[in-house]
Design a protein around this motif. Sequence first.
Motif, PDB file in Angstrom:
ATOM      1  N   LYS A 292       0.826  -1.209   0.000  1.00 60.96           N
ATOM      2  CA  LYS A 292       0.000   0.000   0.000  1.00 60.96           C
ATOM      3  C   LYS A 292       0.862   1.263   0.000  1.00 60.96           C
ATOM      4  CE  LYS A 292      -2.342  -1.389   3.662  1.00 60.96           C
ATOM      5  NZ  LYS A 292      -1.876  -2.790   3.744  1.00 60.96           N
ATOM      6  N   THR A 293       2.016   1.157   0.651  1.00 61.12           N
ATOM      7  CA  THR A 293       2.815   2.370   0.824  1.00 61.12           C
ATOM      8  C   THR A 293       3.195   2.991  -0.513  1.00 61.12           C
ATOM      9  OG1 THR A 293       3.732   1.208   2.716  1.00 61.12           O
ATOM     10  CG2 THR A 293       4.727   3.307   2.157  1.00 61.12           C
ATOM     11  N   ASP A 387      -2.787   6.207   7.188  1.00 57.54           N
ATOM     12  CA  ASP A 387      -2.352   4.811   7.125  1.00 57.54           C
ATOM     13  C   ASP A 387      -2.910   4.056   8.330  1.00 57.54           C
ATOM     14  OD1 ASP A 387      -1.147   2.576   6.149  1.00 57.54           O
ATOM     15  OD2 ASP A 387       0.833   3.014   6.973  1.00 57.54           O
ATOM     16  N   GLU A 388      -3.192   2.777   8.144  1.00 55.71           N
ATOM     17  CA  GLU A 388      -3.751   1.951   9.213  1.00 55.71           C
ATOM     18  C   GLU A 388      -4.949   2.654   9.828  1.00 55.71           C
ATOM     19  OE1 GLU A 388      -2.650  -0.944   9.352  1.00 55.71           O
ATOM     20  OE2 GLU A 388      -0.685  -0.784   8.427  1.00 55.71           O
ATOM     21  N   GLY A 537       2.410  -2.215  10.303  1.00 53.68           N
ATOM     22  CA  GLY A 537       3.231  -1.573   9.291  1.00 53.68           C
ATOM     23  C   GLY A 537       4.715  -1.814   9.225  1.00 53.68           C
TER      24      GLY A 537
END
Length: 680
Positions: A292-293, A387-388, A537
Amino acid sequence: MRPEILLPLFEELKSIKGIGDKTARWLKYLCGSGCVIDMLWHLPASVKHRIFFDKNPPLDEPIRTRLSVKEYVVPKIKRLPLRIICQADFGRVDLIFFHYHLASMTSKFPIESKIFVAGTLHEKENYYEIIHPDGIALLSDKIPEYQIIYPMTEGKTSATLTRLMENVWQKIPELPEWLDEEVIHKNHFLSWKQSLFCAHHPKMISDCSRNNPARQRLIYDELLAHQLSLKLIRQYHQQQMGIGCPLKNTIKLNLPFQLTKAQQKVLYEISDDLSAPFPMNRLLQGDVGSGKTIVAVLSALHVIANNHQVALMAPTDILARQHYGKIQKLLAKSGVQVALLTAKEKGKVRKAILNNLVQGKIQFLIGTHALIEDNVQFQKLGLAIVDEQHRFGVNQRLDLIQKQKGCNLLVMSATPIPRSLAMTTYGDMDISVLDEKPKGRQSILTRVMTLGKIPQLVEKLKETTAQVYWVCPLVSESEKSDLMAAEKRYHELKKEFGDFVGLIHGKMKADEKESVMHDFQMGKIRILVSTTVIEVGVDVPNASIMIVEHAERFGLATLHQLRGRVGRGNQSSFCVLLHGRLGENGKERLDILRRSDNGFEISNKDLQMRGAGEVLGLRQSGFQQYRLAQLPEDQNWLELAAEQAQKILQNDPHLEKNKNLRILLYLFEREKAIMTLKAG
Ligand code: ADP
Ligand code: MG
């Protein structure tokens, strides 16, 4: 401003007759919050029906009966109970009290007085006995026929709450109906007030179940309020003028790998959104390790190429730092200015960052919650990335995009949630899915074994040079006890492996954490003992063994996330789940992980076995979505509510025609959604 009609519901509990400071404090603890409405949402768990018997009473079940007092037998030793011998039409009945106030008893219920008693009758040799009657009074109507049982804290009785609830009823307004005639008719719903009244006055156990029509109405109301607010917020975003960033290839990147098909597809969807004249509001869902990053980074470049800024918010310090390190390296030659902002950046450094941000000198800001603070101001924020996402609440993601009108939003989550949950949590968003992992990933062999095997495991570790995460148990809610467990394990492993062992936990200072992670990344640390701070992550491709102690205490989604920390490089990887004593259910849960590597499948099972709050980690983050509704139990109502909300807003996008729906939103405290009505 809350409508006037709702004001009595949002008064403090102290406004109720019979509730003083002390009781208010207790109720606040019991009901989760301190207004009248909070007490109303606290529904009975059960009910006992006590039928009246003058003769032939049944044994061992709750009844009411009439007695005359004959004799007080006061114990000589204080610890022993008081016995009041009474006479009923059907024989002698002794009332037994362990806690009592003798003087007030004898004055209220003197010898030869006629009393009414509720309780459970037990048979003795030549008499009956009631231990601690549920109620005792001179008049029959003082003893209710139904004994309502509320979820309770220790040392308090439901009777107290039942009594206070009666005082509350006098204040409850009849609210104007917000539901469609059709929905009411089809589901046999009562009015809101009637439903609430029935829910608090059950006559049989089945009235206390969530299938009872009165409760279903209340649950439906809540789900409708939630769906409406999600959709209102979405509608609001769509009405904003977006930033409209056409795709430009002005920033070049040398990617160390080829994008997967899934990554390409998702990037298409995102760049379509970014080019459109209204703001993007998209969830990117992808299992751990699906990459995803890089999608986030490429999306960021799309916006930066159009001279707008990007913010990326991560839930933990470690993760923010890791993102910063990697992204900075990746963009080193691109000319993009990247900066990091967490609680640790203070004083001059912070001031400089904030200054550069306002002036637009920083193009890509990465950080933690620190990003949503008021004094963090951008020159032109074009894209906010979270994120998350499951670690944040709806409000936090709104706070971030409110920094700039029309800002695009991309949230990313590795917690692969089933559709029903996605709908309630992210119902206001479009969803993209990364359903493919980068090629060349080794599968992770998962073993489940008892904690007793630790010595053998340690011996095995001596035979390899692999890098290991060793995650210590969740001991309690407090991070302190978790830390103690981790420290203990750290010292024990140190005896075996010396300086190759490192320790990391949430209480460490940011630069300490950073240096430990760095040593692990460089291979100086071989075994990294940790609390769950590494759950989300963290990416160290060389680590290939994940050991989790007391795996049974973790949620499956968490374990899947933890496992996702390994299997990122090209060597074969292992996950060892160590467990203490396990029931059938517990065995089955861990076995799911052994068998499956599919995040969706795992979280679906977890949802069935444990309920939504746990799966989403909501309980951990202290963010609770519903007062009454529960998933997946109420899934059907959820779907109906989503459908209705859609229909309502199509006809009445600003809730002008049915203003009563605004009352519903206020009732469930969806103020953010109401704000969009005002603004829109
Ligand atoms: P997550 O989706 O869990 O956030 P990451 O973005 O951390 O996953 O990516 C996991 C690892 O996979 C990283 O080391 C990243 O560099 C690598 N990666 C991402 N995309 C690809 C790809 N298309 N091919 C090979 N490796 C990739
Ligand atoms: Mg990630």
